[in-house]
Design a protein around this motif. Structure first.
Motif: not given
Length: 116
Positions: A76-80, A22-33
Motif C-alpha cells: 500500500l505504501d508503494a501504491v500511495r 483502472r486495475v489499481i482502483g479496482f484492487l484498492i476497492h476490493n483489497r480484501d480479495k
C-alpha cells in the motif's frame, strides 16, 4: 458495442484512465480479495489480451501481488507513492505544459561539454 449519444458527447479522451489506474482502483476497492486476471479484466472493462501485460508491469513495481492464478493489491505504501507521483506529474503537466523529449535531449547535448 454502441454507446449512447450523451455518453459520446461527454467523452473526453484526455480524461481517460489508463488500464493500470483502472486495475489499481479496482484492487484498492476490493483489497480484501484476490482475483484471477480474467475477473479483473471483466470488472475493469480491460481487454483480456491486455490484462496480463498490465498486471506484470504493476507487479514489477510492487503495486500488485501474484500467486498463481490470483492477483491482489500490492504494497500500500508503494501504491500511495505511485498515485502521489502520478497526481503530481498530472498537475505539473496541466500548469506548466507537458515535457518534450526533444527539449530534454537538446539540453543534454548542449550541456554535455560544459564543465563549469
Amino acid at each position: 458495442m454502441p454507446i449512447g449519444i450523451d455518453e459520446f458527447d461527454s467523452h473526453d479522451p484526455d480524461e481517460r484512465e489508463t488500464n493500470a489506474e483502472r486495475v489499481i482502483g479496482f484492487l484498492i476497492h476490493n483489497r480484501d480479495k484476490a482475483y484471477k486476471a480474467v475477473e479483473i479484466a471483466e470488472a475493469t472493462g480491460i481487454n483480456e489480451n491486455s490484462i496480463h501485460p498490465v498486471l506484470k508491469r504493476l507487479a514489477d513495481r510492487d503495486l500488485v501481488r501474484h500467486r498463481e492464478p490470483y492477483w491482489a493489491i500490492g504494497d500500500l505504501d508503494a501504491v500511495r507513492n505511485a498515485m502521489t507521483f502520478a497526481s503530481t506529474a498530472g498537475f505539473l503537466d496541466e500548469e506548466l505544459g507537458s515535457e518534450s523529449r526533444e527539449e530534454w535531449l537538446a539540453a543534454a547535448r548542449d550541456g554535455a561539454g560544459n564543465d563549469e
